[in-house]
Design an enzyme around this catalytic site. Sequence first.
Site, short mmCIF file in Angstrom:
data_model
loop_
_atom_site.label_atom_id
_atom_site.label_comp_id
_atom_site.label_asym_id
_atom_site.label_seq_id
_atom_site.Cartn_x
_atom_site.Cartn_y
_atom_site.Cartn_z
N CYS A 1 32.62 -3.45 20.80
CA CYS A 1 33.27 -2.54 21.75
C CYS A 1 34.37 -1.74 21.07
CB CYS A 1 33.85 -3.34 22.90
SG CYS A 1 32.65 -4.39 23.73
N THR B 1 26.45 -0.90 23.71
CA THR B 1 25.09 -1.42 23.65
C THR B 1 25.13 -2.93 23.93
OG1 THR B 1 24.55 0.26 22.01
CG2 THR B 1 23.04 -1.61 22.17
N SER C 1 30.99 2.56 0.92
CA SER C 1 31.23 3.45 2.08
C SER C 1 30.47 4.77 1.93
CB SER C 1 32.71 3.78 2.24
OG SER C 1 33.44 2.61 2.35
N GLU D 1 27.06 5.14 15.76
CA GLU D 1 27.38 4.48 14.47
C GLU D 1 28.00 5.50 13.50
OE1 GLU D 1 26.61 1.26 14.77
OE2 GLU D 1 26.79 0.44 12.75
N GLY E 1 35.78 8.75 20.67
CA GLY E 1 34.53 8.41 19.99
C GLY E 1 34.70 8.50 18.49
#
Length: 383
Positions: A124, A158, A313, A363, A131
């Site tokens: 969460c 989700t 990354s 994501e 966002g």
Amino acid sequence: MIGFNLTPEQLALREKAGRFAKEIILPVAAKHDRDGTFPLDIMEKAYEQGFLTPLVPKEYGGGGIGILDTCLTSEELAAADMGIYVSIFVSTLALYPIIKFGSEDQKSRFLKPFCQKFTLASYCLSEYHVGSDPASMQTTATLEGDHYLLNGTKMWITNGGVANLYLVFATTDRQKKHKGIVSLILPASFPGIRHGEPIDKMGQRASNTTAVTFKNVRVPKENLLAGEGEGFKKAMVALDITRPMIAIGAVGLARTALELATQYAKQRIQFGVPIANHQAVQFMLADMAIGIDAARLLVWRAASLADQGVRNSKEAAISKAFAADMAMRVTTDAVQIYGGMGYTKWHPVEKLMRDAKVIQIYEGSAQIMRRIIARSLLEQTPS
Ligand SMILES: Cc1cc2nc3c(=O)[nH]c(=O)nc-3n(C[C@H](O)[C@H](O)[C@H](O)COP(=O)(O)OP(=O)(O)OC[C@H]3O[C@@H](n4cnc5c(N)ncnc54)[C@H](O)[C@@H]3O)c2cc1C
């Protein structure tokens, strides 16, 4: 040394996931897409096969496999249905920070029970107003003696309505931006947690996406992951691992689109020959194959760096950005090859196109991936 040959163990893992995808997921994928219903029974079967807990070390009851090996199984599951795959995957997204940064006590209290009994988890981070810039989040965690008081609403979660365990990010001090963020581990049974109705989405409709509200939820201090002010950094490190897992989902989904488009192109006759005989159609199929292969290799690189413990990354962002854009293009081209038939619900390619779109958004969006890649390039290049 670079090798592309999978070991017998990896081939067996892939085979097991492929069988599960074909026998358990594929037969019901269209129905769940149509009805927008969540397949809890499939989640339970996925749990029994160990797909919910691949990265959890064996000592806590998980699969104890690596990130590349998990990606091999993920491609197969997503090839059958990306929404169902994502519902399986999200538990790994939520558990990974505990695996990586949890104390021994937290691992015993949360990982062990998760592996012992069918359970789902949620991650969460996002909110209605927040966002791409999670450092400005509004959900608060206020320390009061031996517990945090958690207040706020998370959005787009989700498994939000079906999870038994939440990993929640909240701020202790909004002025501190990302340095004020903490991550808290919460069983869904804590008083004060409510979730909204499933959101009626364009694609990945088998996944359960809801808002989750926390009202004066008392979270014991022992459920704080990795110390105050560390939450944001840890959330981002988790995404370096899980972005390749979303990217490989895009590969699986696109692979299915290519298989269907190739079959259709060989059957559909126009100008007296199968449309596959027309060079323009062949080149579309070839471009689809190029994109899928390239994306898979980018994922394998990002995943194997992570398995070696190397910071990845940039490579994770490259794999996610490329694979998401590739899946959108490949599925759009699949619809093109089907012509008018592709634009109907009579054939599955329109579903694949709808399922692909959100991979460019969640994501970390396509633009945010490019920000990460560019920042890394600029940092590495001397002026
Ligand atoms: C189906 C679904 C499932 C999800 N599951 C989860 C979940 O389980 N847990 C969770 O925490 N979140 C989840 N999310 C949220 C998801 O991660 C966010 O939607 C995503 O991070 C984008 O945020 P946003 O929607 O608020 O868009 P915004 O941040 O408002 O962005 C809107 C647009 O602006 C662009 N943009 C924003 N900032 C910049 C910038 N600096 N430079 C260039 N472009 C920029 C974005 O790329 C995007 O195109 C889910 C979302 C969906 C749709």
